[in-house]
Design a protein around this motif. Structure first.
Motif, PDB file in Angstrom:
ATOM      1  N   TYR A   1       0.832  -1.207   0.000  1.00 12.72           N
ATOM      2  CA  TYR A   1       0.000   0.000   0.000  1.00 12.72           C
ATOM      3  C   TYR A   1       0.868   1.260   0.000  1.00 12.72           C
ATOM      4  O   TYR A   1       0.672   2.166  -0.820  1.00 12.72           O
ATOM      5  N   ARG A   2       1.832   1.311   0.914  1.00  8.97           N
ATOM      6  CA  ARG A   2       2.654   2.511   1.004  1.00  8.97           C
ATOM      7  C   ARG A   2       3.656   2.600  -0.141  1.00  8.97           C
ATOM      8  O   ARG A   2       4.097   3.692  -0.498  1.00  8.97           O
ATOM      9  N   GLY A   3       4.014   1.462  -0.732  1.00  6.45           N
ATOM     10  CA  GLY A   3       4.820   1.517  -1.944  1.00  6.45           C
ATOM     11  C   GLY A   3       4.059   2.197  -3.075  1.00  6.45           C
ATOM     12  O   GLY A   3       4.623   3.005  -3.829  1.00  6.45           O
ATOM     13  N   GLY A   4       2.767   1.898  -3.193  1.00  2.76           N
ATOM     14  CA  GLY A   4       1.926   2.593  -4.171  1.00  2.76           C
ATOM     15  C   GLY A   4       1.807   4.065  -3.868  1.00  2.76           C
ATOM     16  O   GLY A   4       1.883   4.921  -4.756  1.00  2.76           O
ATOM     17  N   ASP A   5       1.616   4.384  -2.583  1.00  9.33           N
ATOM     18  CA  ASP A   5       1.570   5.782  -2.155  1.00  9.33           C
ATOM     19  C   ASP A   5       2.836   6.524  -2.571  1.00  9.33           C
ATOM     20  O   ASP A   5       2.776   7.637  -3.130  1.00  9.33           O
ATOM     21  N   LEU A   6       3.989   5.930  -2.262  1.00 17.69           N
ATOM     22  CA  LEU A   6       5.270   6.564  -2.567  1.00 17.69           C
ATOM     23  C   LEU A   6       5.434   6.784  -4.062  1.00 17.69           C
ATOM     24  O   LEU A   6       5.857   7.854  -4.518  1.00 17.69           O
ATOM     25  N   THR A   7       5.079   5.769  -4.840  1.00 12.54           N
ATOM     26  CA  THR A   7       5.212   5.880  -6.289  1.00 12.54           C
ATOM     27  C   THR A   7       4.376   7.025  -6.846  1.00 12.54           C
ATOM     28  O   THR A   7       4.874   7.886  -7.591  1.00 12.54           O
ATOM     29  N   PHE A   8       3.122   7.073  -6.432  1.00 11.49           N
ATOM     30  CA  PHE A   8       2.216   8.037  -7.055  1.00 11.49           C
ATOM     31  C   PHE A   8       2.347   9.443  -6.482  1.00 11.49           C
ATOM     32  O   PHE A   8       1.952  10.409  -7.137  1.00 11.49           O
ATOM     33  N   VAL A   9       2.909   9.583  -5.286  1.00 15.87           N
ATOM     34  CA  VAL A   9       3.134  10.939  -4.795  1.00 15.87           C
ATOM     35  C   VAL A   9       4.238  11.616  -5.615  1.00 15.87           C
ATOM     36  O   VAL A   9       4.195  12.829  -5.872  1.00 15.87           O
ATOM     37  N   TRP A  10       5.227  10.830  -6.072  1.00 16.27           N
ATOM     38  CA  TRP A  10       6.258  11.392  -6.937  1.00 16.27           C
ATOM     39  C   TRP A  10       5.762  11.522  -8.380  1.00 16.27           C
ATOM     40  O   TRP A  10       6.157  12.460  -9.086  1.00 16.27           O
ATOM     41  N   VAL A  11       4.905  10.594  -8.811  1.00 10.69           N
ATOM     42  CA  VAL A  11       4.286  10.740 -10.133  1.00 10.69           C
ATOM     43  C   VAL A  11       3.488  12.037 -10.188  1.00 10.69           C
ATOM     44  O   VAL A  11       3.540  12.790 -11.177  1.00 10.69           O
ATOM     45  N   HIS A  12       2.745  12.318  -9.109  1.00  9.85           N
ATOM     46  CA  HIS A  12       1.972  13.558  -9.065  1.00  9.85           C
ATOM     47  C   HIS A  12       2.886  14.774  -9.131  1.00  9.85           C
ATOM     48  O   HIS A  12       2.572  15.758  -9.811  1.00  9.85           O
ATOM     49  N   LYS A  13       4.018  14.721  -8.418  1.00  8.37           N
ATOM     50  CA  LYS A  13       4.939  15.852  -8.432  1.00  8.37           C
ATOM     51  C   LYS A  13       5.418  16.146  -9.849  1.00  8.37           C
ATOM     52  O   LYS A  13       5.514  17.304 -10.259  1.00  8.37           O
ATOM     53  N   PHE A  14       5.690  15.090 -10.612  1.00  7.67           N
ATOM     54  CA  PHE A  14       6.121  15.265 -11.995  1.00  7.67           C
ATOM     55  C   PHE A  14       4.984  15.791 -12.869  1.00  7.67           C
ATOM     56  O   PHE A  14       5.155  16.754 -13.623  1.00  7.67           O
ATOM     57  N   LEU A  15       3.794  15.179 -12.731  1.00  4.86           N
ATOM     58  CA  LEU A  15       2.679  15.554 -13.601  1.00  4.86           C
ATOM     59  C   LEU A  15       2.121  16.932 -13.287  1.00  4.86           C
ATOM     60  O   LEU A  15       1.583  17.613 -14.174  1.00  4.86           O
ATOM     61  N   SER A  16       2.244  17.373 -12.028  1.00  7.45           N
ATOM     62  CA  SER A  16       1.665  18.661 -11.643  1.00  7.45           C
ATOM     63  C   SER A  16       2.308  19.824 -12.390  1.00  7.45           C
ATOM     64  O   SER A  16       1.701  20.898 -12.522  1.00  7.45           O
ATOM     65  N   ALA A  17       3.529  19.619 -12.887  1.00 12.51           N
ATOM     66  CA  ALA A  17       4.181  20.673 -13.671  1.00 12.51           C
ATOM     67  C   ALA A  17       3.454  20.934 -14.980  1.00 12.51           C
ATOM     68  O   ALA A  17       3.608  21.993 -15.591  1.00 12.51           O
ATOM     69  N   PHE A  18       2.649  19.955 -15.426  1.00 11.72           N
ATOM     70  CA  PHE A  18       1.917  20.089 -16.691  1.00 11.72           C
ATOM     71  C   PHE A  18       0.460  20.463 -16.479  1.00 11.72           C
ATOM     72  O   PHE A  18      -0.307  20.524 -17.437  1.00 11.72           O
ATOM     73  N   GLY A  19       0.062  20.685 -15.227  1.00  9.97           N
ATOM     74  CA  GLY A  19      -1.295  21.126 -14.959  1.00  9.97           C
ATOM     75  C   GLY A  19      -2.219  20.007 -14.503  1.00  9.97           C
ATOM     76  O   GLY A  19      -1.901  18.819 -14.604  1.00  9.97           O
ATOM     77  N   SER A  20      -3.372  20.402 -13.989  1.00 13.75           N
ATOM     78  CA  SER A  20      -4.320  19.449 -13.420  1.00 13.75           C
ATOM     79  C   SER A  20      -4.848  18.453 -14.450  1.00 13.75           C
ATOM     80  O   SER A  20      -5.094  17.286 -14.125  1.00 13.75           O
ATOM     81  N   GLN A  21      -5.036  18.905 -15.681  1.00 17.61           N
ATOM     82  CA  GLN A  21      -5.578  17.992 -16.685  1.00 17.61           C
ATOM     83  C   GLN A  21      -4.620  16.834 -16.962  1.00 17.61           C
ATOM     84  O   GLN A  21      -5.056  15.697 -17.205  1.00 17.61           O
ATOM     85  N   ALA A  22      -3.321  17.095 -16.915  1.00 18.99           N
ATOM     86  CA  ALA A  22      -2.351  16.014 -17.086  1.00 18.99           C
ATOM     87  C   ALA A  22      -2.437  15.034 -15.929  1.00 18.99           C
ATOM     88  O   ALA A  22      -2.360  13.806 -16.119  1.00 18.99           O
ATOM     89  N   VAL A  23      -2.603  15.557 -14.715  1.00 16.87           N
ATOM     90  CA  VAL A  23      -2.723  14.688 -13.539  1.00 16.87           C
ATOM     91  C   VAL A  23      -3.939  13.776 -13.673  1.00 16.87           C
ATOM     92  O   VAL A  23      -3.854  12.560 -13.465  1.00 16.87           O
ATOM     93  N   PHE A  24      -5.072  14.355 -14.044  1.00 11.79           N
ATOM     94  CA  PHE A  24      -6.292  13.559 -14.094  1.00 11.79           C
ATOM     95  C   PHE A  24      -6.346  12.663 -15.334  1.00 11.79           C
ATOM     96  O   PHE A  24      -6.984  11.616 -15.315  1.00 11.79           O
ATOM     97  N   GLY A  25      -5.676  13.063 -16.393  1.00  7.69           N
ATOM     98  CA  GLY A  25      -5.572  12.174 -17.550  1.00  7.69           C
ATOM     99  C   GLY A  25      -4.795  10.914 -17.200  1.00  7.69           C
ATOM    100  O   GLY A  25      -5.176   9.800 -17.560  1.00  7.69           O
ATOM    101  N   ALA A  26      -3.678  11.098 -16.471  1.00  5.94           N
ATOM    102  CA  ALA A  26      -2.916   9.935 -16.002  1.00  5.94           C
ATOM    103  C   ALA A  26      -3.739   9.126 -15.007  1.00  5.94           C
ATOM    104  O   ALA A  26      -3.694   7.889 -14.995  1.00  5.94           O
ATOM    105  N   GLY A  27      -4.513   9.821 -14.170  1.00  2.00           N
ATOM    106  CA  GLY A  27      -5.364   9.134 -13.202  1.00  2.00           C
ATOM    107  C   GLY A  27      -6.395   8.253 -13.870  1.00  2.00           C
ATOM    108  O   GLY A  27      -6.764   7.201 -13.334  1.00  2.00           O
ATOM    109  N   LEU A  28      -6.862   8.657 -15.036  1.00  2.00           N
ATOM    110  CA  LEU A  28      -7.815   7.832 -15.780  1.00  2.00           C
ATOM    111  C   LEU A  28      -7.193   6.489 -16.150  1.00  2.00           C
ATOM    112  O   LEU A  28      -7.827   5.430 -16.029  1.00  2.00           O
TER     113      LEU A  28
END
Length: 452
Positions: free
Chosen positions: A392-419
């Motif tokens: 569980y926390r391995g997934g948390d760690l992975t996606f908290v850094w994924v979010h940090k990378f994607l947030s530079a491209f805006g919310s739509q990039a974050v939610f597109g990846a979330g899809l």
């Protein structure tokens, strides 16, 4: 009139369930107290994680370490917190494996909750005296508490109930937890400004003490069930290897799919969580106001969760098995993320988060835990706990850094990846269903739970 009759019928079924299953009342009280104690503190954790005051969140030495290297710790606070949480899980997993391998259930269950009560008293002193860095310590502690305490609860329930009973009763037990999750943030809202954050630690410790009373009562029912079905007793040490849980996950297809489902399920929640934290830092800089804000979010999640548990969960599990309960959340989250990718409005972000968390608590979690009633104790206590903690926390760690990378491209990039992540979660659910269909209804046949 029809609505009144329907409500009366549901109450009547619940009373009948209490009559035919004496441990249900204690299970109900146990989960109610556990989540009450957790949700009293959850808004405090959320406020700490979103705090703009890094001196309250991190120790002075840590702030200085990052400053000397020209790194703005404030910009990475969630990433640092989640990384530290994962590292702590790696350390604690073999400790937990040693505990459940070497000590019987009557020892390690009270020991887990006794440890958490003792540390709550320590946090009372830290918050009361304003110790620098208390926010980080508390954030890490409560994350560990939530995962281990809830994982132990469901593992213990699988000792008390068989598969057929789990389908009938887990909806009720889940509803008890939701009622506790209602009471917790309500108490926080009522008490935090009057008594202060420190005294909330004592309130939570009181709830955990009641959990220990419930454990003593339920242990008797677990012993009787194991004896009647000639299962290996949980009153003797489980034995086996300390890292057996992780090895089972690597070896068994069902557990691997459980891990996949968990990682992607965590992913959709983590991406939303980080977007919400950014909003809170902007609009709620005061810790007390931020705590109240998160309490409101928790109340909305718990209201929807309770509604689904009372009206839907039991009927789905009893009549159709776990398939709808596992698949409906994935489909709902896919629709929600598609809407966010098209129009990432703040209100829609909050709405999708409420739907995501509510569907997890009311449908997906009870369905997954029902599977564990059909496997052996080592699968439940070791592999199940490893999935709920390290994986569980391995997934948390992975996606908290994924979010940090994607947030530079805006919310739509974050939610597109979330899809895409939500689609992965749905595929994980399908894999779990395929492997679970291979299990016999009697869990003795898998995981070495049969008596010799």
């Amino acid at each position: 009139m029809t609505e009144a009759i329907s409500t009366s019928g549901r109450i009547g079924r619940f009373r009948a369930a209490l009559g035919e299953s004496p441990p249900l009342l204690w299970s109900f009280l146990y989960f109610f107290c556990l989540l009450s104690g957790y949700y009293v503190l959850r808004p405090v954790r959320e406020a700490m994680g979103a705090s703009a005051d890094i001196s309250a969140l991190f120790p002075a030495a840590m702030i200085g370490f990052f400053a000397e290297r020209g790194i703005a710790l404030k910009e990475l606070q969630l990433q640092v917190l989640f990384t530290c949480t994962f590292l702590i899980m790696l350390v604690l997993q073999p400790v937990y494996g040693w505990l459940v391998s070497r000590w019987p259930r009557r020892v390690f269950l009270p020991a887990v909750y006794g440890f958490f009560i003792a540390t709550l008293l320590v946090f009372y002193a830290m918050f009361d005296s304003g110790v620098p860095g208390r926010g980080m310590a508390f954030f890490l502690w409560i994350t560990v508490f939530n995962l281990f305490a809830v994982a132990v609860f469901w593992s213990f329930m699988a000792d008390v109930y068989d598969n057929a009973e789990a389908r009938r009763y887990y909806g009720y037990i889940g509803a008890a937890g939701t009622l506790g999750a209602f009471l917790g943030p309500f108490l926080t809202r009522m008490l935090v400004e009057r008594l202060g954050i420190a005294n909330l630690m004592l309130v939570s410790a009181g709830f955990l003490a009641l959990c220990m009373l419930c454990i003593l009562q339920l242990r008797q029912h677990a012993v009787r069930r194991e004896a009647a079905r000639r299962l290996v007793s949980g009153e003797v040490p489980m034995g086996g290897q300390v890292l057996a849980g992780l090895k089972l996950i690597a070896r068994e297809p069902l557990l691997r799919w459980m891990a996949v489902l968990t990682v992607f399920g965590v992913g959709v929640g983590t991406l939303l969580y980080n977007e919400q934290a950014a909003i809170v830092r902007q609009f709620y800089p005061d810790p007390g106001h931020a705590t109240a804000y998160y309490a409101n979010i928790d109340l909305a999640v718990n209201a929807l969760t309770l509604l689904v548990q009372l009206l839907v969960t039991r009927a789905l599990l009893s009549r159709f098995g776990i398939a709808p309960a596992l698949l409906i959340p994935g489909v709902a989250i896919i629709v929600g993320y598609a809407a966010l990718a098209a129009s990432p409005l703040p209100l829609l972000v909050a709405t999708v988060q409420v739907a995501t968390r509510a569907s997890e608590f009311s449908l997906a979690k009870p369905a997954r835990e029902t599977v564990y009633t059909r496997v052996g104790r080592e699968w439940r206590y070791k592999a199940g706990a490893a999935i709920d903690t390290v994986i569980y926390r391995g997934g948390d760690l992975t996606f908290v850094w994924v979010h940090k990378f994607l947030s530079a491209f805006g919310s739509q990039a974050v939610f597109g990846a979330g899809l895409l992540v939500a689609c992965g979660m749905t595929m994980g659910a399908i894999g779990v269903l395929r492997e679970a269909n291979k299990l016999p209804d009697d869990g003795r046949a898998r995981g070495g739970d049969a008596s010799a």
